[in-house]
Design a protein around this motif. Structure first.
Motif, short mmCIF file in Angstrom:
data_model
loop_
_atom_site.label_atom_id
_atom_site.label_comp_id
_atom_site.label_asym_id
_atom_site.label_seq_id
_atom_site.Cartn_x
_atom_site.Cartn_y
_atom_site.Cartn_z
N LEU A 298 0.83 -1.20 0.00
CA LEU A 298 0.00 0.00 0.00
C LEU A 298 0.88 1.25 0.00
O LEU A 298 2.00 1.25 0.51
CB LEU A 298 -0.91 0.00 1.22
CG LEU A 298 -1.94 -1.13 1.31
CD1 LEU A 298 -2.72 -1.01 2.61
CD2 LEU A 298 -2.89 -1.11 0.12
N ALA A 299 0.34 2.32 -0.58
CA ALA A 299 1.04 3.60 -0.58
C ALA A 299 0.60 4.42 0.64
O ALA A 299 -0.47 4.20 1.20
CB ALA A 299 0.73 4.36 -1.86
N GLN A 300 1.46 5.35 1.05
CA GLN A 300 1.11 6.28 2.13
C GLN A 300 1.05 7.69 1.57
O GLN A 300 1.97 8.14 0.88
CB GLN A 300 2.14 6.22 3.26
CG GLN A 300 1.83 7.21 4.40
CD GLN A 300 2.69 6.99 5.61
OE1 GLN A 300 2.56 5.98 6.30
NE2 GLN A 300 3.60 7.92 5.89
N LEU A 301 -0.06 8.38 1.87
CA LEU A 301 -0.25 9.77 1.45
C LEU A 301 -0.30 10.65 2.69
O LEU A 301 -0.93 10.28 3.69
CB LEU A 301 -1.57 9.94 0.66
CG LEU A 301 -1.60 9.49 -0.79
CD1 LEU A 301 -1.44 7.98 -0.93
CD2 LEU A 301 -2.90 9.93 -1.46
N GLU A 302 0.37 11.78 2.63
CA GLU A 302 0.39 12.71 3.75
C GLU A 302 -0.20 14.05 3.31
O GLU A 302 0.09 14.54 2.20
CB GLU A 302 1.81 12.90 4.28
CG GLU A 302 2.42 11.59 4.80
CD GLU A 302 3.79 11.80 5.42
OE1 GLU A 302 4.13 12.96 5.72
OE2 GLU A 302 4.52 10.80 5.59
N PHE A 303 -1.06 14.62 4.15
CA PHE A 303 -1.78 15.85 3.83
C PHE A 303 -1.62 16.86 4.97
O PHE A 303 -1.44 16.48 6.13
CB PHE A 303 -3.28 15.59 3.64
CG PHE A 303 -3.61 14.63 2.54
CD1 PHE A 303 -3.94 15.08 1.27
CD2 PHE A 303 -3.62 13.25 2.78
CE1 PHE A 303 -4.27 14.20 0.27
CE2 PHE A 303 -3.94 12.35 1.78
CZ PHE A 303 -4.27 12.83 0.52
N ASP A 304 -1.75 18.14 4.60
CA ASP A 304 -1.95 19.21 5.58
C ASP A 304 -3.39 19.66 5.44
O ASP A 304 -3.79 20.19 4.39
CB ASP A 304 -1.00 20.38 5.33
CG ASP A 304 0.39 20.11 5.87
OD1 ASP A 304 0.51 19.25 6.76
OD2 ASP A 304 1.35 20.74 5.40
N ALA A 305 -4.21 19.42 6.49
CA ALA A 305 -5.61 19.84 6.49
C ALA A 305 -5.74 21.10 7.33
O ALA A 305 -5.41 21.10 8.52
CB ALA A 305 -6.50 18.73 7.04
N THR A 306 -6.23 22.19 6.69
CA THR A 306 -6.33 23.48 7.37
C THR A 306 -7.78 23.94 7.42
O THR A 306 -8.47 23.96 6.39
CB THR A 306 -5.48 24.54 6.64
OG1 THR A 306 -4.12 24.10 6.58
CG2 THR A 306 -5.55 25.88 7.36
N VAL A 307 -8.23 24.28 8.60
CA VAL A 307 -9.56 24.87 8.80
C VAL A 307 -9.34 26.18 9.56
O VAL A 307 -8.91 26.17 10.73
CB VAL A 307 -10.50 23.93 9.58
CG1 VAL A 307 -11.82 24.63 9.86
CG2 VAL A 307 -10.72 22.64 8.82
N GLY A 308 -9.63 27.29 8.90
CA GLY A 308 -9.36 28.58 9.53
C GLY A 308 -7.88 28.76 9.75
O GLY A 308 -7.07 28.72 8.82
#
Length: 713
Positions: A298-308
């Protein structure tokens, strides 16, 4: 507009695009081999510029029909080629943008109407606990090379939401890396499941190892607990155990519910686990790396989730044909559900797997064929169907191919490849038909370029016939000299083959014998032998022997052929050559190369894993192909494929080999004949090779042919 069309139709642009297209395809092939299909699609096949080239080609082929008036009778061949290429490109476009593909796993006895898409999606669902935003499912192609762009922006009740991809790690693997700044871990080495496994248990936590809870300074009680007391490692177990210290050969016991000193580098047996702690606790941390592409992880994906003004770093795992549980997290006042992988697609009907059938090659666990007995259930009708190689279920625009399988002690599961592309494939096939028709027309129509070249070449051929003959003679002499410049092993093989060479005329007579193949088809020996030699060696002859001579030599001297290098190995596959122990430059391998000193099949486990893989790498495909050649040669050497004896009165017209005569229950003189005739024939053949008199051998062969005509149908 006219200037744009003139540019598209220009010869220079067309030639340039063809060159770019050819180079791009070549580069994409290397990328796919080294980094996988998805990377090749992301960097080449699915890019806007590659699709623009295809669109310009399509406009060019179609527009030239009218520009050069190709619809005239004398230009029929050129018209056919232009239409064929145009339709192939249109069909490819429909397949690319409209059709769908995937994999449908079904367990035996189960009913399913869903399959997993071959495309990967990033799915995002946002809610505030009261109201939910419409889910987003975006198709993504991620590359193992370069940067990947994915950016999701929205506004939820006046709050700005921003999710951005920051990293992509294909075939993700977590490894432990020792460093002084990390936290403290205990290295726990166990041998459960048939191999060595390293576990790093973080201080203050516990880990489940094959159903046994193992803790390291854990605040709760576990089956096995390791404690550090005044810097010393101690052990406590809820069950009794034992250990063997290899350094001084001391055998000791582990008392139940007792905290006692622990011996490093000693083999412990507690609660069904066998393990070793090789060293005192070490400091380090886990990190994620990209593993070998052959492992298809499996692949790994990394995100930056920004709310406000708040941002969280999120990690997801997924891959092709994989559906993972969504990752749930909160940022600010919003809740998120995110996932990466295949989408579950629905069929307008259901399929039930009644029985999965797997046939292995004789004497091995290698799959020879596999098939699925299914029932199609729809509102209009219900019917049974058998899906196997080259036998496709085509229903309501969906095609189902037998792709792979998964067999465990608990269940059997088939994997069907699903293709929903009626219009794309139909238009493409029409294009292929026109292309084939154009190739035929160009051979027979006058005043074509091919007709002109044929006449010109005939004149040149007549003038240079003598020179060509001399050149071929020189090449033959050089080739002959190179062929016989081998080491001692090659000379020994050549010597035996020449000494035991079967007379060509007798081989021709033997080729009249009828043989029944594994599929029940009847064919002359020369046809079967030719197919066998081509499949095993990728050649029609072997060391100046035709296929029938090779076949007879194998039956006459099977032990010798166990050592003969005749099994073709694909070019460049150095890993496979290392596995069987032959030089990287060697083109052929002997059957003996595939077995170790204990008789174990060297590529057996790798072949079984390759068969189960839904997406096969080039190495896995090569292993499967070589395994088939090995099994074909093995069947020939053991004599199992020589099915030349028809069973008298058998309603299914079954024929058997000399090895399987007990299955046929021959009676009387027929039993005496079939049990003695083949050994007598091979013994007489050996004598005939010495005397060069094949009279008696031919008479015995006539007896076999007469027996076949009498009882065979």
């Amino acid at each position: 507009m006219n200037k744009l069309l003139s540019l598209i139709y220009s010869t220079k642009l067309t030639a340039t695009l063809f060159l770019v297209f050819a180079v791009s395809m070549g580069v994409a092939t290397f990328i796919e081999n080294d980094y996988g299909t998805e990377t090749a699609r992301a960097l080449v096949y699915n890019t806007w510029w590659f699709e623009a080239i295809m669109a310009i080609f399509a406009i060019n082929f179609f527009g030239n029909i009218f520009k050069y008036r190709l619809y005239k009778k004398e230009k029929l061949v050129v018209l056919t080629f232009h239409l064929s290429f145009f339709l192939i490109l249109v069909g490819a476009g429909i397949t690319r943008y409209i059709s769908s593909e995937g994999i449908m796993p079904i367990k035996e006895g189960a009913v399913s109407n869903t399959y997993f898409s071959d495309k990967n999606y990033i799915s995002i669902v946002v809610n505030d606990g009261k109201e939910q935003k419409t889910p987003e499912h975006k198709v993504v192609l991620l590359s193992a090379l370069g940067k990947n762009n994915f950016h999701y922006k929205t506004d939820f009740k006046g709050t700005k939401v921003d999710v951005k991809l920051t990293d992509y790690i294909p075939n993700a693997q977590e490894i432990f890396e020792a460093n002084e700044k990390g936290e403290e871990y205990l290295k726990f080495v166990e041998s459960g499941g048939g191999g060595r496994h390293d576990h790093f248990i973080k201080k203050g936590t516990a880990e489940e190892v094959h159903g046994v809870l193992v803790g390291f300074d854990s605040p709760v009680e576990n089956t096995i607990d390791f404690k550090t007391v005044d810097g010393n490692l101690k052990i406590k177990s809820v069950t009794e155990g034992s250990f063997y210290r290899m350094l001084d050969k001391f055998e000791g016991t582990i008392a139940k519910d007792s905290l006692q000193d622990f011996s490093l580098l000693a083999l412990h047996s507690i609660a069904g686990l066998q393990f070793v702690i090789p060293q005192n606790p070490i400091k380090g941390s886990y990190k994620t790396i990209s593993g070998p592409k052959e492992q298809q992880g499996l692949a790994q994906l990394e995100f930056d989730a920004t709310v406000g003004n708040e941002t969280k770093h999120i990690k997801l795992k997924g891959g092709q044909f994989a559906i993972q549980q969504p990752t749930i997290f909160s940022v600010g006042n919003l809740n998120f559900r995110m996932s990466y992988g295949a989408m579950q697609m629905q069929l307008p009907f259901s399929i039930k797997l009644n029985d999965f059938q797997l046939d292995n090659y004789p004497g091995s666990n290698s799959a020879m064929s596999f098939a699925s007995e299914v029932t199609v259930i729809s509102p209009e009708e219900t019917f049974d169907f058998r899906i196997f190689m080259n036998h496709i279920l085509n229903y309501k625009g969906y095609k189902f191919f037998q792709s792979s399988y998964n067999i465990t002690p608990e269940y059997e599961e088939t994997h069907l490849s699903v293709n929903h592309d009626f219009w794309g494939s139909t238009i493409t096939y029409i294009g292929y038909f026109l292309l084939y028709a154009g190739l035929i027309l160009i051979l027979f129509m006058k005043n074509t370029r091919f007709d002109f070249l044929r006449k010109s070449l005939q004149k040149i051929r007549n003038k240079k016939a003598a020179a060509t003959t001399i050149l071929l003679l020189l090449i033959s002499i050089v080739a002959f000299s190179q062929e016989h410049n081998h080491g001692i092993t090659e000379k020994q093989i050549d010597s035996v083959l020449k000494a035991d060479a079967i007379d060509v005329k007798h081989a021709e007579k033997f080729s009249r014998v009828i043989i029944q193949d594994a599929g029940g088809r009847m064919k002359p020996v020369d046809t079967y032998a030719s197919e066998l030699l081509r499949k095993v060696s990728k050649s029609d002859i072997y060391r100046d022997m035709n296929a029938t001579q090779v076949f007879l030599s194998i039956e006459q001297n099977p032990r010798f052929w166990f050592q003969v290098p005749v099994i073709y190995i694909e070019n460049g596959n150095t890993k496979l050559r290392d596995l069987i122990g032959i030089p990287h430059e060697q083109k052929y391998a002997a059957l003996s190369n595939f077995f170790d000193e204990k008789g174990n099949y060297k590529i057996g486990e790798i072949q079984q894993e390759a068969q189960k893989s839904d997406i096969k790498s080039k190495f896995e495909k090569d292993v499967i192909n070589v395994d088939r050649r090995v099994n074909l040669l093995y069947s020939a050497i053991t004599g199992d494929i020589l099915r030349i004896f028809p069973i008298p009165g058998d309603t299914t017209n079954k024929w058997v080999s000399h090895n399987n005569l007990d299955e046929a229950n021959f009676k009387g003189q027929d039993s005496v004949f079939v049990r003695q005739i083949l050994p007598i024939y091979l013994q007489t053949l050996a004598a005939s090779q010495q005397t060069k008199d094949y009279t008696q051998t031919n008479e015995i062969l006539d007896g076999i042919i007469t027996f076949q005509k009498k009882y065979g149908s």
